[in-house]
Structure formats: structure tokens, C-alpha cells
Design an enzyme around this catalytic site. Structure first.
Site, PDB file in Angstrom:
ATOM      1  N   ASN A   8       1.312  -1.365  -2.494  1.00 47.70           N
ATOM      2  CA  ASN A   8       0.463  -2.320  -1.782  1.00 47.70           C
ATOM      3  C   ASN A   8       1.126  -2.748  -0.478  1.00 47.70           C
ATOM      4  OD1 ASN A   8      -1.968  -2.640  -3.236  1.00 47.70           O
ATOM      5  ND2 ASN A   8      -0.868  -3.756  -4.826  1.00 47.70           N
ATOM      6  N   ASN A   9       2.214  -2.061  -0.113  1.00 49.72           N
ATOM      7  CA  ASN A   9       2.917  -2.355   1.131  1.00 49.72           C
ATOM      8  C   ASN A   9       2.101  -1.788   2.290  1.00 49.72           C
ATOM      9  OD1 ASN A   9       4.608  -2.087   3.436  1.00 49.72           O
ATOM     10  ND2 ASN A   9       6.428  -2.210   2.139  1.00 49.72           N
ATOM     11  N   ASN A  11       2.446  -1.860   5.468  1.00 50.85           N
ATOM     12  CA  ASN A  11       3.215  -1.141   6.488  1.00 50.85           C
ATOM     13  C   ASN A  11       3.459   0.305   6.072  1.00 50.85           C
ATOM     14  OD1 ASN A  11       3.708  -3.279   8.417  1.00 50.85           O
ATOM     15  ND2 ASN A  11       5.107  -4.164   6.924  1.00 50.85           N
ATOM     16  N   ASP A  68      10.118   5.598  -3.301  1.00 52.86           N
ATOM     17  CA  ASP A  68      11.106   4.535  -3.297  1.00 52.86           C
ATOM     18  C   ASP A  68      12.109   4.913  -2.223  1.00 52.86           C
ATOM     19  OD1 ASP A  68      11.926   2.017  -4.204  1.00 52.86           O
ATOM     20  OD2 ASP A  68      13.473   2.884  -5.467  1.00 52.86           O
ATOM     21  N   TYR A 150      14.887  -2.628   7.161  1.00 50.90           N
ATOM     22  CA  TYR A 150      16.164  -2.564   7.861  1.00 50.90           C
ATOM     23  C   TYR A 150      16.070  -1.865   9.218  1.00 50.90           C
ATOM     24  CZ  TYR A 150      18.329  -3.849   3.372  1.00 50.90           C
ATOM     25  OH  TYR A 150      18.702  -4.500   2.221  1.00 50.90           O
ATOM     26  N   HIS A 176      13.492   9.333   7.369  1.00 53.97           N
ATOM     27  CA  HIS A 176      13.575   9.694   5.958  1.00 53.97           C
ATOM     28  C   HIS A 176      12.197   9.820   5.320  1.00 53.97           C
ATOM     29  CE1 HIS A 176      13.686   5.440   6.770  1.00 53.97           C
ATOM     30  NE2 HIS A 176      13.215   5.181   5.561  1.00 53.97           N
ATOM     31  N   ARG A 177      11.342   8.825   5.540  1.00 52.61           N
ATOM     32  CA  ARG A 177      10.011   8.842   4.932  1.00 52.61           C
ATOM     33  C   ARG A 177       9.188   9.994   5.518  1.00 52.61           C
ATOM     34  NH1 ARG A 177       9.063   3.886   5.307  1.00 52.61           N
ATOM     35  NH2 ARG A 177       9.803   3.392   3.231  1.00 52.61           N
TER      36      ARG A 177
END
EC number: 3.6.1.66
Length: 192
Positions: A8-9, A11, A68, A150, A176-177
Site C-alpha cells: 500500500n506504499n 510511492n 522487500d 533513505y 536496486h528496485r
């Protein structure tokens, strides 16, 4: 194709949706009426991604993916790692997390770090795992307003700006994502 993203983030959802081809639409947990907190009780980043994807597939019956992410800092033995979101406490406050990390690295010359994202995809009865890593270093101060988490204190290798100073398109390419999502896209477009 519609696929549930076990988050539900907003961003994260926007960041990932911006990378996907138009043929793939993300549904959030809210979209499938999942309002409970999904347990993140594993002691690894991979474990949490698997827990979240399995939870949605088993309880709601949807093909889905979950991610994650952790920030692993060399000088403090890979911390905050799996606890990145709640490094400074259960309230999951990004500023508090960054302040705690900057304090932990005070006067430390070794600022090497990496972001690691693991995506677990449950699709048609099979499970796939993708990992993306972005190496870099922790800055001494917060800089930039883009991104989240971060990003204002992480400067990726070969760049003189933090993730929070870079445009989203660049972050998606080198981050990374973005690297993990590209592997997800490659699999989804190959199996259509």
C-alpha cells in the site's frame, strides 16, 4: 494483464507502475480489499518478500508480486538490513531512520553501502525470485527531495548525487528496485 502488488506504499506503487509496460496494470492491496497488515516476520529481505506474496496468493487467490528492500551498510555489519523501514522504531519514520544511521556512521570513513531489493512473483502456481542491488555510499548529510526512505543519504556508485537528487528515470535505471523490476518485466513479457 492485471497483477496485485502486495503493498500500500503509494510511492513504491507509482515507481514500479512507471517502469512497467502499459499492458501490465498494478492493483494495490487496497484495490483487492486487503486492509490488514501483512506480517513481515522473516529475518531476511528474501523471506519477507516471500511471506507477503504467499499471504496474498493464499488468502485472496491472486497472482501477485511483493518486494522487500533493505539498506546494508558495511561499517555496521549490514545494518539496518531487513529492519530498514523500522530502524529507528516501529513508527517507520524515514527522517528518524536516516538520523539514526548518520549518527551510527559519525566519524566513520567507511561509508560503503548497498540497497538490495528482492521481488517474489507468484504467477500461475509458480514462484519466481528476482534480486536487484545498487552499490554506493552513505553521505554525511541529507540532500535532495525526490524519492523516499533513505534516498537523501544514499549516493550510488559513479554518481555525485544522491538518489533523492536524481530524476526518477535515472534512479529506475540504476537503482536496486529498477534492476529487480526489470527482471520481473522480462519474465512477464516472455510468458505472455
Amino acid at each position: 494483464m492485471k497483477l496485485v502488488f502486495a503493498s500500500n506504499n503509494k510511492n513504491k506503487i507509482a515507481e514500479i507502475q512507471s517502469m512497467l509496460p502499459e499492458s501490465i496494470t498494478i492493483l494495490s492491496l487496497e484495490d483487492i480489499n486487503c486492509f490488514e497488515d501483512i506480517p513481515e516476520t522473516a529475518d531476511t529481505i528474501e523471506g519477507n518478500a516471500i511471506l507477503k506474496a504467499d499471504y496474498v496468493t493464499q488468502k485472496y487467490g491472486y497472482d501477485c508480486f511483493a518486494d522487500d528492500t533493505g539498506l546494508e551498510v558495511d561499517a555496521i555489519n549490514g545494518e539496518p538490513g531487513v529492519y530498514s523501514a523500522r530502524y529507528a522504531g516501529e513508527q517507520k519514520n524515514a527522517d528518524d531512520n536516516m538520523n539514526k544511521l548518520l549518527k551510527a556512521l559519525e566519524n566513520n570513513k567507511n561509508r560503503s553501502a548497498q540497497f538490495k531489493t528482492v521481488i517474489t512473483l507468484n504467477l500461475e502456481g509458480k514462484q519466481y525470485i528476482f534480486t536487484g542491488i545498487a552499490k554506493g555510499e552513505i553521505t554525511e548529510t541529507k540532500t535532495g527531495t525526490n524519492g523516499f526512505g533513505y534516498d537523501p543519504i544514499f549516493k550510488p556508485e559513479n554518481f555525485d548525487k544522491t538518489f533523492a537528487e536524481l530524476p526518477l528515470e535515472i534512479k529506475n535505471t540504476i537503482g536496486h528496485r529498477g534492476k529487480a523490476v526489470q527482471q520481473l518485466i522480462d519474465l512477464l513479457t516472455a510468458t505472455k
